[in-house]
Design a protein around this motif. Structure first.
Motif, PDB file in Angstrom:
ATOM      1  N   TYR A 151      -3.782   3.721  -2.122  1.00  0.00           N
ATOM      2  CA  TYR A 151      -3.872   2.621  -3.007  1.00  0.00           C
ATOM      3  C   TYR A 151      -3.383   1.443  -2.285  1.00  0.00           C
ATOM      4  CZ  TYR A 151      -2.614  -1.164  -6.481  1.00  0.00           C
ATOM      5  OH  TYR A 151      -2.369  -2.189  -7.438  1.00  0.00           O
ATOM      6  N   ASN A 178      -3.080  -3.107  -2.760  1.00  0.00           N
ATOM      7  CA  ASN A 178      -3.005  -4.091  -3.431  1.00  0.00           C
ATOM      8  C   ASN A 178      -2.966  -5.188  -2.632  1.00  0.00           C
ATOM      9  OD1 ASN A 178      -2.876  -6.262  -5.115  1.00  0.00           O
ATOM     10  ND2 ASN A 178      -1.338  -5.447  -6.367  1.00  0.00           N
ATOM     11  N   GLY A 205      -7.089  -1.320  -5.524  1.00  0.00           N
ATOM     12  CA  GLY A 205      -7.542   0.032  -5.774  1.00  0.00           C
ATOM     13  C   GLY A 205      -7.489   1.050  -4.380  1.00  0.00           C
ATOM     14  N   PHE A 206      -8.356   1.836  -4.604  1.00  0.00           N
ATOM     15  CA  PHE A 206      -8.620   2.947  -3.248  1.00  0.00           C
ATOM     16  C   PHE A 206      -8.956   2.337  -2.227  1.00  0.00           C
ATOM     17  CE2 PHE A 206     -10.768   6.137  -1.045  1.00  0.00           C
ATOM     18  CZ  PHE A 206      -9.699   7.093  -0.745  1.00  0.00           C
ATOM     19  N   TYR A 249       0.782  -1.104   0.013  1.00  0.00           N
ATOM     20  CA  TYR A 249       0.080   0.164   0.130  1.00  0.00           C
ATOM     21  C   TYR A 249       0.827   1.115  -0.036  1.00  0.00           C
ATOM     22  CZ  TYR A 249       0.877   0.768   5.057  1.00  0.00           C
ATOM     23  OH  TYR A 249       1.625   0.677   6.328  1.00  0.00           O
TER      24      TYR A 249
END
Length: 167
Positions: free
Chosen positions: A115, A117, A123-124, A90
């Motif tokens: 962000y 992952n 994503g957000f 992140y």
């Protein structure tokens, strides 16, 4: 801890000690999470939503703005072993406001957004947090409620616990 998360975490900790020009640099150590408000799982983790609660990892947090009136803004990047036993990465921004409540003890709140992952999300993501600190050490307790509109395939409430050490 997975080798990749271990290397990123170790790099964050070692790299933080080498940076001299930054005034407000912190190391964040991730530890555990509590999952709740979920459908009951099966097997030996049936009371924990079948998710992993031990989530070690680390991050670097660079505070680029700090005002007693407005709070602290920082950029943060790191990795941790997520609740699915995979490595999550992140990066994003953190806003935090604390108040001195008693002889060096601070209490406050904030939000981390950016962000992500991992943890079922690519994503957000954003998470509010409570902060309890003393001197250079802070406990950050984040909470993400169970919401159906969030990204990811499993929707549960999660409470996270991390320690932040400011140099």
């Amino acid at each position: 801890m997975k080798p990749v998360a271990l290397l990123v975490s170790l790099g964050c900790v070692l790299g933080a000690g080498q940076v001299q020009a930054v005034e407000d640099l912190s190391v964040v150590l991730h530890g555990v999470s509590i999952h709740s408000n979920c459908e009951e799982g099966k097997g030996r983790k049936h009371k924990t939503c079948d998710l992993e609660n031990f989530n070690p990892g680390g991050a670097i947090d660079w505070g680029f703005y700090n005002s007693p009136d407005w709070g602290r803004l920082s950029l943060r990047a790191g990795a941790y072993d997520d609740s699915y036993n995979e490595t999550a990465y992140y990066g994003g921004a953190v806003y935090m406001k604390t108040w001195d409540i008693y002889q060096g003890v601070q209490l406050g709140g904030g939000v981390q957004a950016g962000y992500l992952n991992g943890s079922g999300i690519n994503g957000f993501a954003a998470m509010p947090m409570l902060v309890l600190g003393y001197d250079h050490l802070s406990l950050e307790v984040g909470y993400a409620p169970k919401v159906s509109w969030a990204a990811g395939h499993r929707h549960v409430a999660v409470t996270t616990f991390a320690l932040r050490w400011a140099f």
